[in-house]
Design a protein around this motif. Structure first.
Motif, PDB file in Angstrom:
ATOM      1  N   MET A  75     -11.297   8.236  39.798  1.00  0.00           N
ATOM      2  CA  MET A  75     -10.141   7.984  38.738  1.00  0.00           C
ATOM      3  C   MET A  75      -8.617   7.939  39.382  1.00  0.00           C
ATOM      4  SD  MET A  75     -11.168  10.462  35.650  1.00  0.00           S
ATOM      5  CE  MET A  75      -9.938   9.637  34.219  1.00  0.00           C
ATOM      6  N   ALA A  76      -8.505   8.716  40.701  1.00  0.00           N
ATOM      7  CA  ALA A  76      -7.301   8.593  41.331  1.00  0.00           C
ATOM      8  C   ALA A  76      -7.107   7.336  42.093  1.00  0.00           C
ATOM      9  CB  ALA A  76      -7.066   9.785  42.406  1.00  0.00           C
ATOM     10  N   LEU A  77      -8.513   6.766  42.764  1.00  0.00           N
ATOM     11  CA  LEU A  77      -8.529   5.520  43.478  1.00  0.00           C
ATOM     12  C   LEU A  77      -8.490   4.435  42.875  1.00  0.00           C
ATOM     13  CD1 LEU A  77     -11.206   7.093  45.974  1.00  0.00           C
ATOM     14  CD2 LEU A  77      -8.594   6.159  46.710  1.00  0.00           C
ATOM     15  N   GLN A  78      -8.799   4.596  41.532  1.00  0.00           N
ATOM     16  CA  GLN A  78      -8.974   3.241  40.603  1.00  0.00           C
ATOM     17  C   GLN A  78      -7.535   2.625  40.848  1.00  0.00           C
ATOM     18  OE1 GLN A  78     -10.587   4.012  36.935  1.00  0.00           O
ATOM     19  NE2 GLN A  78     -12.670   4.009  37.954  1.00  0.00           N
ATOM     20  N   PRO A  79      -6.600   3.256  40.527  1.00  0.00           N
ATOM     21  CA  PRO A  79      -5.075   2.602  40.131  1.00  0.00           C
ATOM     22  C   PRO A  79      -4.619   2.187  41.638  1.00  0.00           C
ATOM     23  CG  PRO A  79      -4.820   4.928  39.760  1.00  0.00           C
ATOM     24  CD  PRO A  79      -6.379   4.393  39.870  1.00  0.00           C
ATOM     25  N   ILE A  80      -5.057   3.029  42.487  1.00  0.00           N
ATOM     26  CA  ILE A  80      -4.543   2.520  43.962  1.00  0.00           C
ATOM     27  C   ILE A  80      -5.206   1.343  44.635  1.00  0.00           C
ATOM     28  CG2 ILE A  80      -4.667   3.279  46.501  1.00  0.00           C
ATOM     29  CD1 ILE A  80      -4.554   6.525  45.476  1.00  0.00           C
ATOM     30  N   ASN A  81      -6.498   1.191  44.250  1.00  0.00           N
ATOM     31  CA  ASN A  81      -7.202  -0.013  44.555  1.00  0.00           C
ATOM     32  C   ASN A  81      -6.771  -1.274  43.817  1.00  0.00           C
ATOM     33  OD1 ASN A  81      -9.534  -1.110  46.144  1.00  0.00           O
ATOM     34  ND2 ASN A  81     -10.252  -1.623  44.112  1.00  0.00           N
ATOM     35  N   THR A  82      -6.090  -0.851  42.546  1.00  0.00           N
ATOM     36  CA  THR A  82      -5.735  -2.097  41.593  1.00  0.00           C
ATOM     37  C   THR A  82      -4.321  -2.668  42.330  1.00  0.00           C
ATOM     38  OG1 THR A  82      -6.855  -1.360  39.781  1.00  0.00           O
ATOM     39  CG2 THR A  82      -4.933  -2.695  39.533  1.00  0.00           C
ATOM     40  N   VAL A  83      -3.737  -1.969  42.844  1.00  0.00           N
ATOM     41  CA  VAL A  83      -2.185  -2.088  43.319  1.00  0.00           C
ATOM     42  C   VAL A  83      -2.587  -2.866  44.821  1.00  0.00           C
ATOM     43  CG1 VAL A  83       0.135  -1.352  44.052  1.00  0.00           C
ATOM     44  CG2 VAL A  83      -0.907  -0.540  41.937  1.00  0.00           C
ATOM     45  N   LEU A  84      -3.155  -2.174  45.452  1.00  0.00           N
ATOM     46  CA  LEU A  84      -3.890  -2.602  46.783  1.00  0.00           C
ATOM     47  C   LEU A  84      -4.285  -4.004  46.794  1.00  0.00           C
ATOM     48  CD1 LEU A  84      -5.176   0.446  48.628  1.00  0.00           C
ATOM     49  CD2 LEU A  84      -2.872  -0.651  48.990  1.00  0.00           C
ATOM     50  N   ILE A  85      -4.986  -4.474  45.528  1.00  0.00           N
ATOM     51  CA  ILE A  85      -5.545  -5.730  45.394  1.00  0.00           C
ATOM     52  C   ILE A  85      -4.608  -6.670  45.409  1.00  0.00           C
ATOM     53  CG2 ILE A  85      -6.969  -7.104  44.051  1.00  0.00           C
ATOM     54  CD1 ILE A  85      -8.914  -4.880  43.692  1.00  0.00           C
ATOM     55  N   GLU A  86      -3.439  -6.477  44.656  1.00  0.00           N
ATOM     56  CA  GLU A  86      -2.185  -7.289  44.309  1.00  0.00           C
ATOM     57  C   GLU A  86      -1.567  -7.486  45.687  1.00  0.00           C
ATOM     58  OE1 GLU A  86       0.261  -5.327  41.478  1.00  0.00           O
ATOM     59  OE2 GLU A  86      -1.158  -5.342  39.982  1.00  0.00           O
ATOM     60  N   TYR A  87      -1.562  -6.383  46.732  1.00  0.00           N
ATOM     61  CA  TYR A  87      -1.044  -6.641  47.960  1.00  0.00           C
ATOM     62  C   TYR A  87      -1.784  -7.405  48.936  1.00  0.00           C
ATOM     63  CZ  TYR A  87       2.751  -3.524  46.659  1.00  0.00           C
ATOM     64  OH  TYR A  87       3.788  -3.061  45.783  1.00  0.00           O
ATOM     65  N   GLY A  88      -3.152  -7.829  48.572  1.00  0.00           N
ATOM     66  CA  GLY A  88      -4.254  -8.633  49.403  1.00  0.00           C
ATOM     67  C   GLY A  88      -5.065  -7.644  50.257  1.00  0.00           C
ATOM     68  N   THR A  89      -5.196  -6.430  49.712  1.00  0.00           N
ATOM     69  CA  THR A  89      -6.030  -5.608  50.301  1.00  0.00           C
ATOM     70  C   THR A  89      -6.868  -4.933  49.394  1.00  0.00           C
ATOM     71  OG1 THR A  89      -6.472  -4.022  52.387  1.00  0.00           O
ATOM     72  CG2 THR A  89      -4.380  -3.850  51.099  1.00  0.00           C
ATOM     73  N   ASN A  90      -7.486  -3.610  49.813  1.00  0.00           N
ATOM     74  CA  ASN A  90      -8.356  -2.937  48.983  1.00  0.00           C
ATOM     75  C   ASN A  90      -8.498  -1.774  49.495  1.00  0.00           C
ATOM     76  OD1 ASN A  90     -10.977  -3.143  50.025  1.00  0.00           O
ATOM     77  ND2 ASN A  90     -11.078  -5.265  49.117  1.00  0.00           N
ATOM     78  N   CYS A  91      -8.967  -0.733  48.912  1.00  0.00           N
ATOM     79  CA  CYS A  91      -9.598   0.858  49.501  1.00  0.00           C
ATOM     80  C   CYS A  91     -10.370   0.585  50.542  1.00  0.00           C
ATOM     81  CB  CYS A  91     -10.033   1.519  48.520  1.00  0.00           C
ATOM     82  SG  CYS A  91      -8.655   2.156  47.308  1.00  0.00           S
ATOM     83  N   LEU A  92     -11.572  -0.165  50.289  1.00  0.00           N
ATOM     84  CA  LEU A  92     -12.476  -0.233  51.234  1.00  0.00           C
ATOM     85  C   LEU A  92     -12.196  -0.960  52.648  1.00  0.00           C
ATOM     86  CD1 LEU A  92     -15.682  -1.532  49.358  1.00  0.00           C
ATOM     87  CD2 LEU A  92     -15.346   0.930  50.237  1.00  0.00           C
ATOM     88  N   THR A  93     -11.006  -1.710  52.558  1.00  0.00           N
ATOM     89  CA  THR A  93     -10.449  -2.589  53.817  1.00  0.00           C
ATOM     90  C   THR A  93      -9.756  -1.824  54.832  1.00  0.00           C
ATOM     91  OG1 THR A  93     -10.241  -4.709  52.501  1.00  0.00           O
ATOM     92  CG2 THR A  93      -9.116  -4.414  54.382  1.00  0.00           C
ATOM     93  N   ILE A  94      -8.966  -0.922  53.945  1.00  0.00           N
ATOM     94  CA  ILE A  94      -8.336   0.170  54.655  1.00  0.00           C
ATOM     95  C   ILE A  94      -9.051   1.629  55.047  1.00  0.00           C
ATOM     96  CG2 ILE A  94      -6.024  -0.757  54.041  1.00  0.00           C
ATOM     97  CD1 ILE A  94      -5.664   1.459  52.109  1.00  0.00           C
ATOM     98  N   GLY A  95     -10.283   1.638  54.809  1.00  0.00           N
ATOM     99  CA  GLY A  95     -11.093   2.898  55.007  1.00  0.00           C
ATOM    100  C   GLY A  95     -11.105   3.844  53.969  1.00  0.00           C
ATOM    101  N   LEU A  96     -10.577   3.699  52.864  1.00  0.00           N
ATOM    102  CA  LEU A  96     -10.611   4.551  51.655  1.00  0.00           C
ATOM    103  C   LEU A  96     -12.110   4.628  51.128  1.00  0.00           C
ATOM    104  CD1 LEU A  96      -6.983   4.467  50.376  1.00  0.00           C
ATOM    105  CD2 LEU A  96      -7.940   6.154  51.822  1.00  0.00           C
ATOM    106  N   PRO A  97     -12.400   5.696  50.169  1.00  0.00           N
ATOM    107  CA  PRO A  97     -13.588   5.476  49.505  1.00  0.00           C
ATOM    108  C   PRO A  97     -13.714   4.525  48.567  1.00  0.00           C
ATOM    109  CG  PRO A  97     -12.816   7.773  49.638  1.00  0.00           C
ATOM    110  CD  PRO A  97     -11.866   6.908  50.248  1.00  0.00           C
TER     111      PRO A  97
END
Length: 179
Positions: free
Chosen positions: A157-179
């Motif tokens: 649940m904590a990673l979902q909004p982080i991933n959503t915003v990172l996608i807007e910046y052209g990356t995502n959690c997996l790309t930067i090594g997050l679960p």
């Protein structure tokens, strides 16, 4: 006046203060008049890592005449600009990021902490995002843990909004090594 000697001691943004580029001769000549000059370098998108490091070197390495010369540190040619920046200690230390997260943890609720972490991941060029996440994830998912969610659910649940915003910046959690 030895133009080459002086150019070798000046940083890139300061060259127009002392010299004028002659398009016909394709050479720098000393500036004759002492007038107010505004020298500027273009902004670089923080996600364009190679250009960020090139710009950093241009701001700190005097007299380089080629891109290759910018990458020479202690007599050794570095393969990429980032490695030259690392060797010159020009990159932001992750200790500063760590201290900022610790301070924010003490002062903010989990949601603003997640926003700060997302901004760090999107803009800081930190190579240690997974380690930062692991050290601070309990604070970032504290609201979900307080609501009674299990550890793995709270993390998702904590990673979902982080991933959503990172996608807007052209990356995502997996790309930067997050679960």
């Amino acid at each position: 006046m030895d133009l080459l000697y002086k150019l070798e001691t000046i940083l890139c943004p300061d060259i127009p203060l002392h010299y004028v580029y002659n398009k016909n001769t394709k050479k720098w000549t000393p500036r004759r008049r002492n007038i107010n000059i505004i020298s500027r370098m273009y902004n670089v998108n923080p996600k364009d890592i190679d250009k960020i490091h090139l710009r950093m070197l241009l701001l700190h390495v005097p007299g380089a005449k080629t891109f290759e010369e910018l990458r020479i540190v202690e007599g050794e040619l570095r393969p990429i600009f980032k490695e030259a920046c690392i060797k010159l200690d020009l990159l932001q230390n992750d200790e500063l990021i760590e201290n900022s997260l610790i301070e924010t943890t003490a002062l903010q609720m989990p949601s603003p902490l997640r926003v700060m972490f997302t901004t760090i991941c999107a803009y800081s060029n930190s190579t240690h995002s997974p380690a930062l996440w692991n050290r601070h994830k309990n604070s970032m998912m504290g609201d979900f843990l307080h609501q009674g969610f299990a550890m793995d659910q709270a993390e998702d649940m904590a990673l979902q909004p982080i991933n959503t915003v990172l996608i807007e910046y052209g990356t995502n959690c997996l790309t930067i090594g997050l679960p």
